[in-house]
Design a protein around this motif. Structure first.
Motif, short mmCIF file in Angstrom:
data_model
loop_
_atom_site.label_atom_id
_atom_site.label_comp_id
_atom_site.label_asym_id
_atom_site.label_seq_id
_atom_site.Cartn_x
_atom_site.Cartn_y
_atom_site.Cartn_z
N ALA A 35 0.81 -1.21 0.00
CA ALA A 35 0.00 0.00 0.00
C ALA A 35 0.85 1.27 0.00
O ALA A 35 0.57 2.23 -0.73
N GLN A 71 0.71 4.44 -2.68
CA GLN A 71 0.47 5.85 -2.39
C GLN A 71 1.56 6.73 -2.99
O GLN A 71 1.29 7.74 -3.64
N GLY A 74 -4.91 -0.36 -2.61
CA GLY A 74 -5.35 0.43 -1.47
C GLY A 74 -4.56 1.72 -1.37
O GLY A 74 -5.11 2.79 -1.08
N ARG A 81 -5.69 5.64 -1.64
CA ARG A 81 -5.39 6.61 -0.58
C ARG A 81 -4.72 7.84 -1.16
O ARG A 81 -5.03 8.97 -0.78
N ALA A 102 -7.24 10.02 -2.68
CA ALA A 102 -8.03 10.73 -1.67
C ALA A 102 -7.22 11.89 -1.10
O ALA A 102 -7.71 13.02 -0.98
#
Lengths: 338, 338
Positions: free
Chosen positions: B223, B227, B252, B256, B259
């Motif tokens: 993850a 990112q 994931g 993120r 976001a």
DNA sequence: TTGAAAGCGTTACCAT
DNA sequence: ATGGTAACGCTTTCAA
């Protein structure tokens, strides 16, 4: 090509070749080199079945895990991988046995046909006929998880009770008063799964201590179930402000349910639980959780099993792990507090 | 207890017991019952090593997967589980071999020591010395994935090229003009991983056809890397409006990153790729993706291998799968378009 | 329909 | 330091 062929070409007897390979009897430097050369030349390797038949050891350990259809969790993956790698380091191979019960064919083969020297069992139930059977046979085994009365059995486990208690206290400390518990599927709880039971115990106990208002839920091992479960939680008590979960596979669905309900994590809803670290990090915001040290547990299980195999009369040993809660980003003070 | 003991107690010869068990020679109903009773009474099962030594078959298949440290993907889990269960249905056991290269000890043991009747290989590279070696030995095996020149080898694979092309066309149809490609880690690409290469080919080809402006990225299997990767994408070209990924474990983190950057999916950024279905469903919004039918692939690989074992001279067979894109919720028209 | 015995490829004991 | 040989527990050929 077999050991006899090697012996002939090296001009020695088969036993000498065997001893040169095993080192169980001194062999002159000279003949050892002669033998080694022939072996390298022909790429000879002793036949595993013959060797197992002769010396009674298969150099294989069984890994017993429940056949889950397509519902494996990330944690299971981590166990399988770490067990395989740890075993490889000891030059043991790992034989998979998808068996949830003592009566499964694969499990029976494993034991009855002497395919393995020992076994590691995953997904232990509080009352587990596989474990009982193994103990009865005095068959070398280590369980990942522990039964209700683990005396005399070798195991490595997680203190689910303490872990979930810690989660509850963490939430209570943040001011949460209405907390839900998202457990594994009801069917697993009924089957007596250790984590489901001990986790529930810990939740009940800690919630009582802190005087919390609670809701308890069983939830399927997938995202859709997680989402549904969250809807039920908010339907049953819209004032719920936090949840603790044991259900890794449902996590994504839980988050989605929260988002759909317009609850922002962690501003107006906190989420925590016990989950393997790398899965805790895939969700956004990252999950504050007790990280299941799956890799370490797999390795420890292998260490223990190898120790037991090397020393058949050693007294039972175990490791009870209780990793601390990793503070990440999914919990916060309850809205209106602090 | 062994077959001799059974024979003695049943008052017959060992061969009769053997034949009663295997059915390879008629045995009178009478003696068969006598034998069966003794067997049941004593819970006898023939020793697997002895049997393997005598008839040359281990009833075990090897499953070769790369030792990933702690970086297993969900897809790998699904393969392992489905292979184990499919094999169990044929009464085969599965021996795990964490081997990425021909030279790995565990791999050498598997073959050299004749521990298995056949093997299934995962995570194939375009040029794969394991596959070459197996082919050279004419060792029964099936690969999950295919090499650059898969002629003569048995395999079940995914048409990554077509899959990624479909993803790109899907995005282009929605009006996206600036699209990024998130591949597996560079180290795997360099090692020649099939999916990484063919996926990249498909992306390049389709992007050219549609005249897209592209960015290509390698991304670690976790993850955090996802990112970081997303940050780079937006840094390199802030006008990027979509991405396609092969990297399940990074998903994931990609979400993120989006976001964090304030990009809402799918309103102002679309995400798609090829990912196992259940992982596509854990993220929010659920991923529109070509779902890797991992379970089916594992099962097919076992079917193929069993067929090959039963019929050593059958011509090579394979299955090339190209699942359709499952429309879920992570793609939409580019902002400003309709 | 059944039994006897020769393998299968090692290991390990008993010799020398 | 080395060789001969009897296990290990099963399958399968050969005989009857």
């Amino acid at each position: 090509m077999n050991i006899g062929e090697i012996a002939r070409r090296a001009g020695v007897s088969r036993s000498t070749v065997s001893y040169a390979l095993s080192g169980k009897r001194p062999v002159s430097e000279d003949t050892r080199r002669k033998i080694q050369r022939v072996i390298d030349e022909l790429g000879y390797r002793p036949n595993a079945s013959a060797r197992a038949l002769a010396n009674g050891r298969t150099s294989t350990i069984g890994l017993v895990f429940p056949p889950a259809g397509n519902h494996y969790t990330g944690m299971q993956l981590d166990f399988i991988g770490s067990v395989a790698e740890a075993a490889a380091a000891y030059d043991y191979d790992v034989l998979l046995s998808p068996s949830g019960a003592d009566s499964d064919r694969s499990f029976q083969r494993l034991l009855g046909e002497r395919r393995v020297d020992g076994a590691i069992l995953m997904e232990i139930r509080l009352e587990d006929d596989r474990v009982d059977h193994l103990a009865e046979l005095d068959f070398p085994s280590v369980t990942i998880g522990r039964t209700a009365r683990p005396g005399g059995v070798w195991w490595v486990g997680l203190d689910h009770t303490a872990l979930v208690e810690a989660c509850v206290h963490h939430l209570a400390d943040l001011g949460h008063r209405r907390v839900a518990f998202v457990n594994r599927p009801e069917q697993l709880l009924r089957a007596g799964y250790e984590s489901a039971h001990r986790g529930l115990d810990g939740f009940t106990k800690a919630a009582a201590e802190r005087g919390l208002t609670v809701g308890m839920y069983n939830c399927g091992d997938d995202a859709a179930s997680g989402q549904t479960c969250l809807e039920r939680i908010l339907h049953d008590d819209p004032a719920t402000t936090a949840l603790v979960t044991l259900n890794e596979a449902a996590l994504g669905g839980l988050y989605r349910g929260l988002a759909k309900a317009g609850r922002h994590v962690p501003r107006d809803f906190s989420v925590t639980g016990v989950v393997a670290g790398r899965w805790a990090e895939t969700v956004t915001p990252q999950l504050t959780a007790a990280d299941v040290p799956a890799e370490e547990m797999g390795r420890l299980a292998v260490d223990l099993l190898v120790e037991r195999l090397d020393n058949p009369h050693a007294p039972a040993r175990h490791h009870l792990l209780a990793p601390p809660i990793s503070l990440r980003a999914s919990t916060g003070p309850v809205f209106g507090t602090s």
